[in-house]
Design a protein around this motif. Sequence first.
Motif, PDB file in Angstrom:
ATOM      1  N   GLU A   1     -53.257  -9.973  64.564  1.00  0.00           N
ATOM      2  CA  GLU A   1     -53.405 -11.043  63.568  1.00  0.00           C
ATOM      3  C   GLU A   1     -52.701 -12.343  63.963  1.00  0.00           C
ATOM      4  OE1 GLU A   1     -53.043  -9.764  59.481  1.00  0.00           O
ATOM      5  OE2 GLU A   1     -53.386  -7.682  60.024  1.00  0.00           O
TER       6      GLU A   1
ATOM      7  N   GLN B   1     -70.003  -8.497  56.724  1.00  0.00           N
ATOM      8  CA  GLN B   1     -70.646  -9.366  55.730  1.00  0.00           C
ATOM      9  C   GLN B   1     -70.285 -10.836  55.979  1.00  0.00           C
ATOM     10  OE1 GLN B   1     -69.502  -9.371  51.601  1.00  0.00           O
ATOM     11  NE2 GLN B   1     -71.615  -9.023  50.970  1.00  0.00           N
TER      12      GLN B   1
ATOM     13  N   ARG C   1     -70.815 -14.500  44.846  1.00  0.00           N
ATOM     14  CA  ARG C   1     -69.449 -14.667  44.347  1.00  0.00           C
ATOM     15  C   ARG C   1     -69.217 -16.115  43.893  1.00  0.00           C
ATOM     16  NH1 ARG C   1     -63.787 -13.732  47.514  1.00  0.00           N
ATOM     17  NH2 ARG C   1     -64.725 -15.168  48.973  1.00  0.00           N
TER      18      ARG C   1
ATOM     19  N   PRO D   1     -71.186 -13.342  49.398  1.00  0.00           N
ATOM     20  CA  PRO D   1     -70.346 -14.522  49.192  1.00  0.00           C
ATOM     21  C   PRO D   1     -71.013 -15.586  48.321  1.00  0.00           C
ATOM     22  CG  PRO D   1     -70.425 -13.913  51.508  1.00  0.00           C
ATOM     23  CD  PRO D   1     -71.405 -13.038  50.811  1.00  0.00           C
TER      24      PRO D   1
HETATM   25  C1  LIG Z   1     -67.390 -12.680  52.102  1.00  0.00           C
HETATM   26  C2  LIG Z   1     -66.583 -11.943  53.107  1.00  0.00           C
HETATM   27  C3  LIG Z   1     -67.042 -10.756  53.618  1.00  0.00           C
HETATM   28  C4  LIG Z   1     -66.276 -10.063  54.562  1.00  0.00           C
HETATM   29  N1  LIG Z   1     -66.792  -8.917  55.095  1.00  0.00           N
HETATM   30  C5  LIG Z   1     -66.104  -8.280  56.058  1.00  0.00           C
HETATM   31  C6  LIG Z   1     -66.660  -7.122  56.683  1.00  0.00           C
HETATM   32  O1  LIG Z   1     -67.782  -6.688  56.376  1.00  0.00           O
HETATM   33  N2  LIG Z   1     -65.931  -6.511  57.653  1.00  0.00           N
HETATM   34  C7  LIG Z   1     -64.720  -6.999  58.041  1.00  0.00           C
HETATM   35  O2  LIG Z   1     -64.123  -6.424  58.934  1.00  0.00           O
HETATM   36  N3  LIG Z   1     -64.168  -8.072  57.450  1.00  0.00           N
HETATM   37  C8  LIG Z   1     -64.829  -8.733  56.491  1.00  0.00           C
HETATM   38  N4  LIG Z   1     -64.290  -9.847  55.910  1.00  0.00           N
HETATM   39  C9  LIG Z   1     -62.953 -10.300  56.321  1.00  0.00           C
HETATM   40  C10 LIG Z   1     -62.976 -11.298  57.502  1.00  0.00           C
HETATM   41  O3  LIG Z   1     -64.238 -11.846  57.657  1.00  0.00           O
HETATM   42  C11 LIG Z   1     -62.558 -10.615  58.765  1.00  0.00           C
HETATM   43  O4  LIG Z   1     -61.167 -10.367  58.683  1.00  0.00           O
HETATM   44  C12 LIG Z   1     -62.856 -11.385  60.069  1.00  0.00           C
HETATM   45  O5  LIG Z   1     -62.600 -10.508  61.134  1.00  0.00           O
HETATM   46  C13 LIG Z   1     -62.044 -12.631  60.232  1.00  0.00           C
HETATM   47  O6  LIG Z   1     -62.610 -13.410  61.274  1.00  0.00           O
HETATM   48  P1  LIG Z   1     -62.385 -14.978  61.314  1.00  0.00           P
HETATM   49  O7  LIG Z   1     -62.903 -15.478  62.605  1.00  0.00           O
HETATM   50  O8  LIG Z   1     -62.897 -15.625  60.097  1.00  0.00           O
HETATM   51  O9  LIG Z   1     -60.798 -15.026  61.346  1.00  0.00           O
HETATM   52  P2  LIG Z   1     -59.822 -15.927  60.485  1.00  0.00           P
HETATM   53  O10 LIG Z   1     -60.047 -15.700  59.048  1.00  0.00           O
HETATM   54  O11 LIG Z   1     -59.869 -17.306  60.969  1.00  0.00           O
HETATM   55  O12 LIG Z   1     -58.428 -15.270  60.902  1.00  0.00           O
HETATM   56  C14 LIG Z   1     -58.093 -13.962  60.518  1.00  0.00           C
HETATM   57  C15 LIG Z   1     -56.719 -13.611  61.128  1.00  0.00           C
HETATM   58  O13 LIG Z   1     -56.832 -13.526  62.541  1.00  0.00           O
HETATM   59  C16 LIG Z   1     -56.062 -14.540  63.176  1.00  0.00           C
HETATM   60  N5  LIG Z   1     -56.889 -15.081  64.252  1.00  0.00           N
HETATM   61  C17 LIG Z   1     -58.111 -15.659  64.157  1.00  0.00           C
HETATM   62  N6  LIG Z   1     -58.560 -15.986  65.381  1.00  0.00           N
HETATM   63  C18 LIG Z   1     -57.606 -15.604  66.248  1.00  0.00           C
HETATM   64  C19 LIG Z   1     -57.468 -15.675  67.656  1.00  0.00           C
HETATM   65  N7  LIG Z   1     -58.417 -16.214  68.424  1.00  0.00           N
HETATM   66  N8  LIG Z   1     -56.341 -15.194  68.225  1.00  0.00           N
HETATM   67  C20 LIG Z   1     -55.357 -14.636  67.474  1.00  0.00           C
HETATM   68  N9  LIG Z   1     -55.440 -14.556  66.144  1.00  0.00           N
HETATM   69  C21 LIG Z   1     -56.547 -15.017  65.546  1.00  0.00           C
HETATM   70  C22 LIG Z   1     -55.747 -15.558  62.102  1.00  0.00           C
HETATM   71  O14 LIG Z   1     -54.540 -16.247  62.343  1.00  0.00           O
HETATM   72  C23 LIG Z   1     -55.669 -14.684  60.867  1.00  0.00           C
HETATM   73  O15 LIG Z   1     -54.418 -14.066  60.770  1.00  0.00           O
HETATM   74  C24 LIG Z   1     -65.020 -10.567  54.961  1.00  0.00           C
HETATM   75  C25 LIG Z   1     -64.570 -11.787  54.443  1.00  0.00           C
HETATM   76  C26 LIG Z   1     -65.340 -12.477  53.527  1.00  0.00           C
HETATM   77  C27 LIG Z   1     -64.857 -13.785  53.001  1.00  0.00           C
END
Ligand SMILES: Cc1cc2nc3c(=O)[nH]c(=O)nc-3n(C[C@H](O)[C@H](O)[C@H](O)COP(=O)(O)OP(=O)(O)OC[C@H]3O[C@@H](n4cnc5c(N)ncnc54)[C@H](O)[C@@H]3O)c2cc1C
Length: 539
Positions: A267, A203, A404, A401
């Motif tokens: 993470e 999502q 929300r 989102p």
């Molecule tokens: C509205 C909403 C809906 C969501 N729906 C889902 C869903 O359907 N499925 C799902 O799995 N998750 C979902 N999530 C959670 C989130 O989107 C996931 O955890 C996503 O994988 C995070 O990706 P990001 O690039 O935003 O990472 P970030 O939020 O920037 O980071 C997440 C973690 O990974 C680490 N990180 C980021 N990039 C790297 C990198 N290159 N190397 C090492 N560590 C790194 C960060 O330090 C942090 O600890 C949702 C979140 C929101 C807000």
Amino acid sequence: MNDLIDHRIRGSWTSAGAGAAQLPERAVRWLDQRIGPIGPRVAAETESSVELPSPELPESARQALVEVVGLENVLVDGPARLARASGLSYLDLLRRRSRTAEFPVPDAVVLPADPEQVQAVVDVCARHDVGIVPFGGGTSVVGGVAALRGEKSSVIALDLVRLDRLVSVDKISRIAVLQAGVRGPDVEKLLAPHGFTLGHIPQSYERATIGGFAATRSAGQASSGYGRFEDMVTGVRLATPRGEWRLGVAPASAAGPDLRQLAIGSEGTLGVITEVALRVRPVPVVRRYEGYAIEGWDAGAEAMRTLAQHHALADITRLSDVDETGVSLALKGGVKTAALKRYLNARGVKHPCFLIVGWEGAARDVAVRRRETTRLLRAAGAVRVGKALGESWRHGRFSGPRQRDALMDQGICVETLETAAYWSDLDELRDNVRAALTASLGRAIVMCHISHAYETGASLYFTVITARDQADPVGQWQRAKSAACEAIAGLGTISHHHAVGVDHTPYLAAEIGKIGVEVLRAAKSAVDPTGILNPGKLV
Ligand SMILES: Cc1cc2nc3c(=O)[nH]c(=O)nc-3n(C[C@H](O)[C@H](O)[C@H](O)COP(=O)(O)OP(=O)(O)OC[C@H]3O[C@@H](n4cnc5c(N)ncnc54)[C@H](O)[C@@H]3O)c2cc1C
């Protein structure tokens, strides 16, 4: 790129300009009756006026970082730091709305351009003992990007936004290598000219990145068909304080434990992921989505189990419980909804649970698989509602989102949490989590759905809506979330796909055991002996 930097400053989805949702008056009245009194209305902030502490980054470290990435890519201004200070949980958004910097903020934001620069930045931070928080899309809902510094006196947010390239495509093996900062929609745009799709659509797809997906073991909405993110990863490249670490040379291997799986889900605590090699598939010719309704949760969950255990899940298979279905019907309202309820009632579905099924692929393949799924659904008593329901889910699949944000504007507490368990424990787990949330929150709507099913079990995804406690909004949700986590411990996993971050660390040891925690700590001290990588997360 300025857009990418700016949109996170304000800490809500809609401030990205992606189209704010408006809550219709009818919906506000309905919510007021169910969980009210709600309000007062609080408009989302338009600009941050938060006073930040001065950056603590030592000048020698700043100079060394500037030498690696250039002056314009080491940001120490308030808005840039604030933009990477937290993720997108309800509490993150709430704290930002309160306009107080009650959360830690990084001392600088560093924007490397490629894997080599990421490694050089990590080396500089190791030499100067500066903490690093890898920052992808910033969509973490568990505190994963919180700018904690642990024992370090300064910490940077390492934003991967400039690592936005498709590195290579191996058409024969169907493997694409993507840099860590590529966001969901851009993945598909980059792969489409080669005739491929990744098919990973969580999502948070619009904002989340390849590195974030890998770092958190993400699961997309089509996980039944395309697999979870870790199923797609064939290789990973990381920058660590001990040097570069590359994993994945063959589709399968018996050369000891699969260390790719240690890197995926780490993470940001075991290295900064700079590139990921991914299994890709041909772009589907046909996409077909439709909706069914089934009488009550028990029959619905049983139908999901049957599909999973007969290998007949559609690529997207999603069951909403009676409450989630009821809310979507109530918020839609109107003549068509009334007619649908009569139609279902006449067919014995008095407490409907909606089931969305979607197939993607070659025409013949979709036809064959659809026949088997629908045969089993009919045998389970599901009533076909039609294509419109499936298509309406597909079109609204990223609207959560925005809704929300609109609910938060109305002074409502709205948050989600998730878990997974084996089929034999699933009902008890659902009952316990619902009971814990209701006992903690009082008048609340607690909705649940299954969107990821396996032969052995399924995930449960809860959405909670309640009137915000105006006196102690943060404590209100913290208590409810703790109660839910306590209810989960022992029956299910503390996270099926949101990861551990900060919020779930107190529950990890109960799940993986003391030895498990020690194994993770040992791995960390091997790659990150001074503990600069993402302090305070995971373990
Ligand atoms: C509205 C909403 C809906 C969501 N729906 C889902 C869903 O359907 N499925 C799902 O799995 N998750 C979902 N999530 C959670 C989130 O989107 C996931 O955890 C996503 O994988 C995070 O990706 P990001 O690039 O935003 O990472 P970030 O939020 O920037 O980071 C997440 C973690 O990974 C680490 N990180 C980021 N990039 C790297 C990198 N290159 N190397 C090492 N560590 C790194 C960060 O330090 C942090 O600890 C949702 C979140 C929101 C807000």
